[in-house]
Design a protein around this motif. Structure first.
Motif, mmCIF file in Angstrom:
data_model
loop_
_atom_site.group_PDB
_atom_site.id
_atom_site.type_symbol
_atom_site.label_atom_id
_atom_site.label_comp_id
_atom_site.label_asym_id
_atom_site.label_seq_id
_atom_site.Cartn_x
_atom_site.Cartn_y
_atom_site.Cartn_z
ATOM 1 N N GLY A 4 0.886 -0.767 -0.026
ATOM 2 C CA GLY A 4 0.214 -0.005 -0.036
ATOM 3 C C GLY A 4 0.435 1.138 -0.263
ATOM 4 O O GLY A 4 0.396 2.058 -1.009
ATOM 5 N N VAL A 5 1.599 1.199 0.300
ATOM 6 C CA VAL A 5 3.138 2.085 0.546
ATOM 7 C C VAL A 5 3.451 2.377 -0.459
ATOM 8 O O VAL A 5 3.806 3.974 -0.984
ATOM 9 C CB VAL A 5 3.884 2.215 2.096
ATOM 10 N N ILE A 6 4.227 1.591 -1.425
ATOM 11 C CA ILE A 6 4.625 1.834 -2.340
ATOM 12 C C ILE A 6 3.743 1.922 -3.096
ATOM 13 O O ILE A 6 4.441 2.826 -3.519
ATOM 14 C CB ILE A 6 5.161 0.362 -2.509
ATOM 15 N N SER A 7 2.747 1.751 -3.345
ATOM 16 C CA SER A 7 1.835 2.164 -4.953
ATOM 17 C C SER A 7 1.109 3.675 -4.586
ATOM 18 O O SER A 7 1.129 3.432 -5.257
ATOM 19 C CB SER A 7 0.812 0.790 -4.221
ATOM 20 N N VAL A 8 1.128 4.046 -3.185
ATOM 21 C CA VAL A 8 0.287 5.251 -2.838
ATOM 22 C C VAL A 8 1.962 5.958 -3.723
ATOM 23 O O VAL A 8 2.007 7.251 -4.267
ATOM 24 C CB VAL A 8 0.275 5.416 -1.904
ATOM 25 N N ILE A 93 -0.316 0.795 -8.214
ATOM 26 C CA ILE A 93 -0.972 1.377 -7.952
ATOM 27 C C ILE A 93 -1.484 2.174 -9.347
ATOM 28 O O ILE A 93 -2.099 3.598 -8.445
ATOM 29 C CB ILE A 93 0.809 1.814 -8.828
ATOM 30 N N ALA A 94 -2.199 1.748 -10.162
ATOM 31 C CA ALA A 94 -3.234 2.127 -11.234
ATOM 32 C C ALA A 94 -4.286 2.217 -9.877
ATOM 33 O O ALA A 94 -5.253 3.358 -10.242
ATOM 34 C CB ALA A 94 -3.581 1.396 -12.330
#
Length: 177
Positions: A4-8, A93-94
């Motif tokens: 979640g942190v990475i994708s945001v 990410i999308a």
């Protein structure tokens, strides 16, 4: 690190770049198309996550999944994600980009579920009701679900109004037990 942190973080960086280049609306369409592709074609996630596939094939798959008129920024972004080895979180990410974009533009997702097809005028009226209550732009989706028997279910933001015959019958059954 957490998915979640990475994708945001990636989504925020993409939104910032898209805003600077003035193509945030087009990137939003690219990301919406990509997110839909991940939902509609479950094999896409497994294929993109396959470590034996080359980066070129993964790039081609992701670019194709973004739609026909992909922006140059989206294409560069896909290349960056692949270069950094983050393709396993591309779906997230999308989705994160879509969420951030909607928040930035005050776009609310609304949904009307009915037992039968409703007229475009009725859809428009429901959309206007949501817009007047939320003071934002509404992306509206009408869905037909014969299982609700009659009535409607209206959803937007965190609000859900269930005026379906199915739920009324369920409530009656609960009170009889």
């Amino acid at each position: 690190m957490d998915i979640g942190v990475i994708s945001v973080r990636y989504a925020r960086a993409l939104l910032k770049s898209a805003l600077q280049e003035g193509c945030d609306d087009k990137v939003y369409l690219d990301m919406a198309t990509l997110a839909k592709a991940f939902v509609d074609v479950p094999q896409l996630k497994h294929t993109v996550n396959n470590p034996t596939l080359s980066q070129d094939i993964k790039k081609q798959l992701l670019v194709t999944a973004c739609g026909k008129d992909i922006t140059p920024l989206t294409k560069r972004f896909v290349e960056l994600v692949l270069k950094e080895g983050r393709e396993t979180v591309m779906m997230f990410i999308a989705s994160s980009y879509i969420t951030l974009y909607r928040k930035q533009k005050n776009i609310i997702h609304g949904k009307l579920i009915t037992a039968t097809t409703v007229s475009p005028a009725t859809e428009q009226r429901m959309k206007e009701i949501i817009q007047s209550k939320t003071k934002g732009t509404v992306e509206f989706l009408a869905e037909v679900n014969p299982d609700i028997i009659g009535g409607f279910i209206l959803e937007y933001d965190t609000y859900r109004m269930d005026a379906s015959v199915q739920s009324q019958l369920r409530n009656i059954l609960k009170t009889l037990k």
